[in-house]
Design a protein around this motif. Structure first.
Motif, mmCIF file in Angstrom:
data_model
loop_
_atom_site.group_PDB
_atom_site.id
_atom_site.type_symbol
_atom_site.label_atom_id
_atom_site.label_comp_id
_atom_site.label_asym_id
_atom_site.label_seq_id
_atom_site.Cartn_x
_atom_site.Cartn_y
_atom_site.Cartn_z
ATOM 1 N N PRO A 177 19.779 15.394 -16.191
ATOM 2 C CA PRO A 177 19.470 16.373 -15.430
ATOM 3 C C PRO A 177 19.292 15.525 -14.253
ATOM 4 C CG PRO A 177 17.946 14.837 -17.061
ATOM 5 C CD PRO A 177 19.218 14.767 -17.561
ATOM 6 N N ALA A 178 19.636 16.370 -13.231
ATOM 7 C CA ALA A 178 20.111 15.308 -11.441
ATOM 8 C C ALA A 178 18.637 14.849 -11.537
ATOM 9 C CB ALA A 178 19.927 16.921 -10.991
ATOM 10 N N THR A 179 18.340 13.639 -10.401
ATOM 11 C CA THR A 179 17.791 12.552 -10.793
ATOM 12 C C THR A 179 17.602 12.773 -9.007
ATOM 13 O OG1 THR A 179 18.823 10.972 -10.507
ATOM 14 C CG2 THR A 179 18.094 11.299 -12.441
ATOM 15 N N THR A 180 18.316 13.134 -8.090
ATOM 16 C CA THR A 180 18.188 13.173 -6.830
ATOM 17 C C THR A 180 18.406 14.514 -6.533
ATOM 18 O OG1 THR A 180 20.260 12.614 -7.128
ATOM 19 C CG2 THR A 180 19.343 10.950 -6.131
ATOM 20 N N ALA A 181 17.399 15.083 -5.428
ATOM 21 C CA ALA A 181 17.332 16.257 -4.300
ATOM 22 C C ALA A 181 18.678 15.701 -3.552
ATOM 23 C CB ALA A 181 15.420 15.940 -3.667
ATOM 24 N N PRO A 182 18.475 17.329 -2.791
ATOM 25 C CA PRO A 182 20.145 17.215 -1.632
ATOM 26 C C PRO A 182 19.473 16.275 -0.495
ATOM 27 C CG PRO A 182 18.964 19.061 -2.555
ATOM 28 C CD PRO A 182 18.434 18.528 -3.180
ATOM 29 N N ALA A 183 20.382 16.062 0.324
ATOM 30 C CA ALA A 183 19.378 15.506 1.260
ATOM 31 C C ALA A 183 19.716 16.624 2.171
ATOM 32 C CB ALA A 183 20.559 14.127 1.952
ATOM 33 N N ALA A 200 8.766 21.536 2.150
ATOM 34 C CA ALA A 200 8.322 20.440 0.760
ATOM 35 C C ALA A 200 9.525 21.806 -0.890
ATOM 36 C CB ALA A 200 7.027 20.159 0.272
ATOM 37 N N PRO A 201 9.975 20.448 -1.303
ATOM 38 C CA PRO A 201 11.102 21.674 -2.132
ATOM 39 C C PRO A 201 10.269 22.141 -3.428
ATOM 40 C CG PRO A 201 11.256 18.804 -2.286
ATOM 41 C CD PRO A 201 10.763 19.364 -1.429
ATOM 42 N N GLN A 202 11.079 23.116 -3.427
ATOM 43 C CA GLN A 202 9.912 23.860 -4.944
ATOM 44 C C GLN A 202 10.538 24.026 -5.593
ATOM 45 O OE1 GLN A 202 8.171 28.051 -3.566
ATOM 46 N NE2 GLN A 202 7.028 27.195 -1.589
ATOM 47 N N ARG A 203 9.672 23.489 -7.510
ATOM 48 C CA ARG A 203 10.707 23.440 -8.498
ATOM 49 C C ARG A 203 10.310 24.597 -9.575
ATOM 50 N NH1 ARG A 203 8.652 17.561 -10.464
ATOM 51 N NH2 ARG A 203 9.608 16.138 -8.717
ATOM 52 N N ASN A 204 11.844 24.927 -9.733
ATOM 53 C CA ASN A 204 11.230 26.085 -10.421
ATOM 54 C C ASN A 204 10.773 25.765 -11.921
ATOM 55 O OD1 ASN A 204 11.818 28.517 -11.427
ATOM 56 N ND2 ASN A 204 13.931 29.161 -10.295
ATOM 57 N N ASN A 205 9.717 26.125 -12.036
ATOM 58 C CA ASN A 205 9.642 25.423 -13.581
ATOM 59 C C ASN A 205 9.728 26.309 -14.464
ATOM 60 O OD1 ASN A 205 7.565 24.113 -12.582
ATOM 61 N ND2 ASN A 205 5.936 25.412 -12.003
ATOM 62 N N ARG A 206 9.791 27.549 -14.380
ATOM 63 C CA ARG A 206 10.637 28.551 -15.285
ATOM 64 C C ARG A 206 11.668 28.165 -16.006
ATOM 65 N NH1 ARG A 206 12.503 34.654 -15.015
ATOM 66 N NH2 ARG A 206 13.122 35.045 -16.773
ATOM 67 N N GLU A 207 13.113 27.608 -14.968
ATOM 68 C CA GLU A 207 14.744 26.825 -14.996
ATOM 69 C C GLU A 207 13.911 25.636 -15.631
ATOM 70 O OE1 GLU A 207 16.337 26.201 -11.552
ATOM 71 O OE2 GLU A 207 17.274 28.248 -11.590
ATOM 72 N N GLU A 208 12.940 24.826 -15.700
ATOM 73 C CA GLU A 208 13.237 23.384 -16.192
ATOM 74 C C GLU A 208 12.460 23.799 -17.250
ATOM 75 O OE1 GLU A 208 10.286 20.835 -13.752
ATOM 76 O OE2 GLU A 208 11.609 20.496 -12.294
ATOM 77 N N GLU A 210 13.371 26.644 -19.540
ATOM 78 C CA GLU A 210 14.209 26.639 -20.037
ATOM 79 C C GLU A 210 15.345 25.384 -20.722
ATOM 80 O OE1 GLU A 210 16.287 29.904 -18.368
ATOM 81 O OE2 GLU A 210 14.989 31.428 -18.094
ATOM 82 N N LEU A 211 15.569 24.387 -20.259
ATOM 83 C CA LEU A 211 16.125 23.319 -20.042
ATOM 84 C C LEU A 211 15.945 22.435 -20.794
ATOM 85 C CD1 LEU A 211 18.817 21.948 -19.109
ATOM 86 C CD2 LEU A 211 17.597 20.815 -17.253
ATOM 87 N N ALA A 212 14.555 22.198 -21.239
ATOM 88 C CA ALA A 212 13.857 21.218 -21.899
ATOM 89 C C ALA A 212 14.101 22.185 -23.367
ATOM 90 C CB ALA A 212 12.011 21.411 -21.965
ATOM 91 N N ALA A 213 13.493 23.328 -23.171
ATOM 92 C CA ALA A 213 13.796 23.855 -24.701
ATOM 93 C C ALA A 213 15.063 24.376 -25.357
ATOM 94 C CB ALA A 213 13.764 25.628 -24.591
ATOM 95 N N LEU A 214 16.242 24.089 -24.372
ATOM 96 C CA LEU A 214 17.555 24.337 -24.798
ATOM 97 C C LEU A 214 18.044 22.154 -25.789
ATOM 98 C CD1 LEU A 214 20.394 25.150 -24.963
ATOM 99 C CD2 LEU A 214 20.624 24.732 -22.932
ATOM 100 N N GLN A 215 17.671 22.172 -24.638
ATOM 101 C CA GLN A 215 17.288 20.571 -25.029
ATOM 102 C C GLN A 215 17.344 19.498 -26.136
ATOM 103 O OE1 GLN A 215 16.439 18.068 -22.276
ATOM 104 N NE2 GLN A 215 18.187 18.378 -21.066
ATOM 105 N N ALA A 216 15.886 20.130 -26.770
ATOM 106 C CA ALA A 216 15.083 20.338 -27.575
ATOM 107 C C ALA A 216 15.854 21.300 -28.986
ATOM 108 C CB ALA A 216 13.457 20.572 -27.885
ATOM 109 N N GLU A 217 16.360 21.977 -28.931
ATOM 110 C CA GLU A 217 16.861 22.609 -30.079
ATOM 111 C C GLU A 217 18.583 22.166 -30.024
ATOM 112 O OE1 GLU A 217 19.473 26.965 -30.462
ATOM 113 O OE2 GLU A 217 18.170 26.771 -28.686
ATOM 114 N N MET A 218 19.189 21.469 -28.986
ATOM 115 C CA MET A 218 20.644 20.317 -29.585
ATOM 116 C C MET A 218 20.119 19.440 -30.256
ATOM 117 S SD MET A 218 22.814 21.946 -28.236
ATOM 118 C CE MET A 218 24.127 20.621 -27.404
#
Length: 220
Positions: A177-183, A200-208, A210-218
């Motif tokens: 996962p990316a740890t730094t936000a774009p300047a 303020a940056p808004q996080r896309n909870n849906r994408e996060e 999906e990414l967590a589920a994919l890592q768990a499956e791997m």
């Protein structure tokens, strides 16, 4: 040295002693010429004195002696020319003789070297050099060959293992996962003292999710 190798050398005529003797004779003639010139000049002075004293007979005798001295001076000059001519000829002949002698010595040495170094010996030496070179190559190859456990390693298996490591490293980079936000962009035209308000940056909870589920499956 050449006499010991090739026998007694032929005695060649040497012009240097004769040239030295001619040079000594030339110096002697030049000294005599200077003396006669002084005597002739003295007779001229005497003739002048007798002329002033009105003694014509004595003055004429002085002039006759002067003529005799001048004849001897001319004769000595001819002798000197002949000696110079002979010295030049002897010096040239001596240089020619030395050149021929040097060439003859060089030719004799070359003949001796050719006899000592036969073509068969040369070919044999070259063959020995080639054999030694080939033996050295074989020794170097034997020393550089792997021995013991290292000789049993399969290069194909090592290559396959390396490819697996490279693939795992690539997957880890892709799913990290990316740890730094774009300047945020800076507005150049903003007035001094007022900084532009950045949302303020808004996080896309849906994408996060999906990414967590994919890592768990791997991981499973």
């Amino acid at each position: 040295m050449f006499k010991r190798v090739f026998g007694k050398a032929k005695q060649e005529p040497n012009a240097l002693p004769t040239i030295h003797k001619l040079n000594d004779t030339l110096e002697m003639l030049e000294k005599k010429e200077k003396v006669l010139v002084k005597k002739a000049a003295a007779e001229v002075e005497k003739a002048k004195q007798f002329t002033q004293a009105r003694n014509r007979t004595a003055a004429i005798k002085c002039l006759k002696r002067k003529r005799l001295y001048e004849q001897q001076i001319e004769q000595l000059g001819n002798f000197q020319l002949r000696i110079h001519d002979q010295m030049i000829m002897l010096e040239g002949a001596n240089a020619t003789t030395e050149t021929v002698d040097a060439l003859r010595s060089g030719t004799s040495v070359m003949k001796a070297m050719n006899k000592a170094t036969k073509i068969d010996d040369l070919e044999k030496t070259m063959d020995e050099i080639n054999d030694q070179t080939e033996s050295m190559k074989q020794i170097q190859e034997a020393l550089s060959a792997p021995i013991g456990a290292a000789a049993d390693f399969d290069e194909d298996e090592l290559e396959a293992e390396l490819e697996e490591l490279e693939g795992a490293e690539l997957e880890e980079e892709l799913f990290q996962p990316a740890t730094t936000a774009p300047a945020a962009a800076v507005h150049v035209n903003a007035p001094v003292g007022r900084q532009p308000t950045q949302p303020a940056p808004q996080r896309n909870n849906r994408e996060e999710d999906e990414l967590a589920a994919l890592q768990a499956e791997m991981a499973l």
